[in-house]
Design an enzyme around this catalytic site. Structure first.
Site, PDB file in Angstrom:
ATOM      1  N   ARG A 170       0.827  -1.230   0.000  1.00 45.11           N
ATOM      2  CA  ARG A 170       0.000   0.000   0.000  1.00 45.11           C
ATOM      3  C   ARG A 170       0.852   1.267   0.000  1.00 45.11           C
ATOM      4  O   ARG A 170       0.468   2.263   0.618  1.00 45.11           O
ATOM      5  CB  ARG A 170      -0.971   0.019   1.184  1.00 45.11           C
ATOM      6  CG  ARG A 170      -1.975  -1.112   1.196  1.00 45.11           C
ATOM      7  CD  ARG A 170      -3.173  -0.754   0.318  1.00 45.11           C
ATOM      8  NE  ARG A 170      -4.136  -1.841   0.323  1.00 45.11           N
ATOM      9  CZ  ARG A 170      -5.295  -1.794   0.969  1.00 45.11           C
ATOM     10  NH1 ARG A 170      -5.622  -0.721   1.638  1.00 45.11           N
ATOM     11  NH2 ARG A 170      -6.112  -2.809   0.912  1.00 45.11           N
ATOM     12  N   ARG A 230      -3.519   6.504   0.256  1.00 49.51           N
ATOM     13  CA  ARG A 230      -3.971   7.683   0.988  1.00 49.51           C
ATOM     14  C   ARG A 230      -2.929   8.371   1.854  1.00 49.51           C
ATOM     15  O   ARG A 230      -3.152   9.489   2.305  1.00 49.51           O
ATOM     16  CB  ARG A 230      -5.208   7.336   1.811  1.00 49.51           C
ATOM     17  CG  ARG A 230      -6.451   7.257   0.938  1.00 49.51           C
ATOM     18  CD  ARG A 230      -7.619   6.681   1.689  1.00 49.51           C
ATOM     19  NE  ARG A 230      -7.315   5.317   2.083  1.00 49.51           N
ATOM     20  CZ  ARG A 230      -8.075   4.589   2.899  1.00 49.51           C
ATOM     21  NH1 ARG A 230      -9.148   5.121   3.417  1.00 49.51           N
ATOM     22  NH2 ARG A 230      -7.743   3.348   3.189  1.00 49.51           N
TER      23      ARG A 230
HETATM   24  O1  1CP Z   1      -4.036  -4.811   2.424  1.00 52.25           O
HETATM   25  C1  1CP Z   1      -4.083  -5.988   2.077  1.00 52.25           C
HETATM   26  O2  1CP Z   1      -4.330  -6.947   2.836  1.00 52.25           O
HETATM   27  C2  1CP Z   1      -3.752  -6.310   0.643  1.00 52.25           C
HETATM   28  C3  1CP Z   1      -4.781  -7.079  -0.100  1.00 52.25           C
HETATM   29  C4  1CP Z   1      -5.982  -6.224  -0.405  1.00 52.25           C
HETATM   30  C5  1CP Z   1      -7.229  -6.253   0.209  1.00 52.25           C
HETATM   31  C6  1CP Z   1      -7.662  -7.121   1.387  1.00 52.25           C
HETATM   32  C7  1CP Z   1      -6.031  -5.263  -1.439  1.00 52.25           C
HETATM   33  C8  1CP Z   1      -4.880  -5.003  -2.334  1.00 52.25           C
HETATM   34  N1  1CP Z   1      -7.293  -4.764  -1.490  1.00 52.25           N
HETATM   35  C9  1CP Z   1      -8.056  -5.322  -0.476  1.00 52.25           C
HETATM   36  C10 1CP Z   1      -9.486  -5.051  -0.214  1.00 52.25           C
HETATM   37  C11 1CP Z   1      -9.669  -3.605   0.068  1.00 52.25           C
HETATM   38  N2  1CP Z   1      -9.670  -2.648  -0.909  1.00 52.25           N
HETATM   39  C12 1CP Z   1      -9.782  -2.992   1.329  1.00 52.25           C
HETATM   40  C13 1CP Z   1      -9.767  -3.693   2.682  1.00 52.25           C
HETATM   41  C14 1CP Z   1     -11.144  -3.782   3.261  1.00 52.25           C
HETATM   42  C15 1CP Z   1     -11.187  -4.684   4.498  1.00 52.25           C
HETATM   43  O3  1CP Z   1     -10.659  -4.277   5.544  1.00 52.25           O
HETATM   44  O4  1CP Z   1     -11.726  -5.786   4.386  1.00 52.25           O
HETATM   45  C16 1CP Z   1      -9.889  -1.605   1.087  1.00 52.25           C
HETATM   46  C17 1CP Z   1     -10.044  -0.509   2.099  1.00 52.25           C
HETATM   47  C18 1CP Z   1      -9.809  -1.416  -0.328  1.00 52.25           C
HETATM   48  C19 1CP Z   1      -9.805  -0.134  -1.070  1.00 52.25           C
HETATM   49  C20 1CP Z   1      -8.465   0.282  -1.539  1.00 52.25           C
HETATM   50  N3  1CP Z   1      -7.605  -0.469  -2.322  1.00 52.25           N
HETATM   51  C21 1CP Z   1      -7.877   1.543  -1.360  1.00 52.25           C
HETATM   52  C22 1CP Z   1      -8.488   2.686  -0.578  1.00 52.25           C
HETATM   53  C23 1CP Z   1      -9.510   3.348  -1.397  1.00 52.25           C
HETATM   54  C24 1CP Z   1      -9.249   4.786  -1.658  1.00 52.25           C
HETATM   55  O5  1CP Z   1     -10.265   5.450  -1.963  1.00 52.25           O
HETATM   56  O6  1CP Z   1      -8.123   5.307  -1.642  1.00 52.25           O
HETATM   57  C25 1CP Z   1      -6.653   1.545  -2.030  1.00 52.25           C
HETATM   58  C26 1CP Z   1      -5.654   2.677  -2.177  1.00 52.25           C
HETATM   59  C27 1CP Z   1      -6.489   0.262  -2.619  1.00 52.25           C
HETATM   60  C28 1CP Z   1      -5.362  -0.141  -3.479  1.00 52.25           C
HETATM   61  C29 1CP Z   1      -4.772  -1.467  -3.241  1.00 52.25           C
HETATM   62  N4  1CP Z   1      -5.456  -2.565  -2.813  1.00 52.25           N
HETATM   63  C30 1CP Z   1      -4.576  -3.622  -2.708  1.00 52.25           C
HETATM   64  C31 1CP Z   1      -3.299  -3.162  -3.143  1.00 52.25           C
HETATM   65  C32 1CP Z   1      -2.070  -4.021  -3.189  1.00 52.25           C
HETATM   66  C33 1CP Z   1      -3.440  -1.821  -3.493  1.00 52.25           C
HETATM   67  C34 1CP Z   1      -2.482  -0.804  -4.115  1.00 52.25           C
HETATM   68  C35 1CP Z   1      -1.115  -1.058  -4.392  1.00 52.25           C
HETATM   69  C36 1CP Z   1      -0.208  -0.737  -3.233  1.00 52.25           C
HETATM   70  O7  1CP Z   1       0.072  -1.638  -2.405  1.00 52.25           O
HETATM   71  O8  1CP Z   1       0.345   0.382  -3.197  1.00 52.25           O
END
Ligand code: 1CP
Length: 348
Positions: A28, A32
């Site tokens: 991540r 944010r």
């Molecule tokens: O964090 C982890 O465990 C990684 C695996 C994972 C999971 C469980 C990703 C990869 N996405 C998710 C589901 C998810 N997506 C959640 C978790 C919800 C929960 O607690 O069950 C959330 C909050 C999101 C939304 C999300 N994905 C955001 C925030 C939204 C926003 O408006 O900014 C963001 C920035 C992402 C991007 C993301 N998701 C996952 C990765 C590897 C990445 C981005 C690449 C990186 O690592 O920089």
């Protein structure tokens, strides 16, 4: 294989070759915690951003420019291939993925069709743009692990312990296997698109697998994750496998076939090295909450992670889970510099 990045410190460490310092990137790292990310995302829904090659490219590059990390990770989400394969899903701000019609019965499986590479053409385009921009900096592709995807599909959204998911796994093994098999195919297809477009490594995020016992993981998840890693073998890319709360599962996670096992913050890396069978690099594992503490604490804890990392065959520095949104990005830049300043065991 991406020849431009083969000699990078990150790819070398994945392959357990000598390096001058531990490579560092952060799960991540795009997101944010960065004001430039929040500015770009203003007014754009998360899944729309994930379908826009120019946005994917810019957001992926932001943390590389700012922190000088040793790898980029594709900006996407684990539900992107599900949406592309026909599942009604959105990402609600402050909540996470929410599914229109959760999967609870055999008839619900019909919504999960196979993924056609054309369904995720935007990822193919973004990876090609990114590898051209990144040059020698490796790009990590990723997908959600089948258990973690099943959690969202069955629960319908985020959940604490995934009780419905575990209940379905125990009580309806045929439906479970059917679902996991489709998810393994979708995940393999999504990672193939990324591998063919030129990513240098892939990470499977089976984030929530830690809620299972070793026996249940072995019976109900391992065959599907192994299938994914085996299918990717033909690309010769380093494969990373990560989950949260997986202390008891580290050995069996290693058996699924990845080259690198990600470790969360609960298990010190020397203990993780004893639990994982030989032949693997380890990735991790500073508690992301440490980054909210004063710098002196961050430095002390990070040096300890690096010290314990030397007991592994090879170590990639990372957090034990994703960057918390409230993290001061300057701390991540400073931490990156610190990791780069500490010589690796092989040269010290
Ligand atoms: O964090 C982890 O465990 C990684 C695996 C994972 C999971 C469980 C990703 C990869 N996405 C998710 C589901 C998810 N997506 C959640 C978790 C919800 C929960 O607690 O069950 C959330 C909050 C999101 C939304 C999300 N994905 C955001 C925030 C939204 C926003 O408006 O900014 C963001 C920035 C992402 C991007 C993301 N998701 C996952 C990765 C590897 C990445 C981005 C690449 C990186 O690592 O920089």
């Amino acid at each position: 294989m991406n020849t431009q990045t083969a000699d990078s410190v990150f790819i070398r460490a994945c392959r357990r070759l000598p390096v001058s310092h531990a490579p560092v990137w952060y799960m991540r790292q795009a997101g944010r915690s960065l004001p430039e990310y929040r500015a770009l995302r203003a007014g754009v829904a998360m899944l729309d951003a994930c379908a826009n090659p120019e946005m994917i490219t810019e957001i992926t590059l932001q943390p590389v420019r700012r922190h000088g990390v040793d790898a980029a990770i594709l900006f996407s989400d684990i539900v992107v291939p599900l949406r592309a394969a026909g599942v009604g899903v959105e990402i609600r701000p402050g909540v996470g993925p929410v599914i229109d019609r959760p999967i609870r019965a055999a008839a619900d499986l019909a919504v999960l069709r196979d993924l056609d590479p054309g369904d995720v053409g935007f990822v193919d385009r973004a990876v090609r743009m990114l590898t051209a921009e990144l040059g020698g900096v490796p790009l990590i592709g990723f997908a959600g692990g089948p258990f973690t995807l099943a959690c969202y599909l069955i629960e319908g959204g985020p959940s604490k312990n995934f009780d419905r998911t575990r209940a379905l796994m125990y009580g309806a093994p045929e439906l479970w296997d059917g679902l996991m098999s489709r998810l393994a195919d979708i995940t393999t297809g999504f990672l193939r698109v990324q591998a063919e477009a030129g990513v240098s490594a892939v990470q499977l995020f089976d984030s929530w697998a830690g809620v299972l016992s070793v026996e249940d993981y072995r019976r109900s998840v391992l065959p599907f994750s192994s299938r994914i890693f085996a299918a990717l073998g033909e690309y010769g890319l380093p494969r990373i496998h990560f989950g949260v709360g997986t202390g008891e599962l580290l050995r069996v996670l290693g058996e699924a076939g990845a080259d690198v096992v990600g470790v969360d913050w609960r298990v010190p890396l020397d203990e993780a090295a004893r639990r994982v069978a030989p032949g693997k690099a380890l990735q991790g594992n500073l508690d992301p909450a440490v980054l909210l503490a004063p710098w002196a604490v961050i430095e002390e804890r990070a040096r300890e992670v690096l010290r314990l990392g030397r007991t592994a065959e090879s170590h990639i520095f990372n957090l034990g889970h994703g960057v918390l949104p409230d993290t001061d990005p300057d701390m991540l830049t400073r931490l990156t510099e610190l990791v780069h300043s500490v010589p690796a065991r092989s040269l010290s």
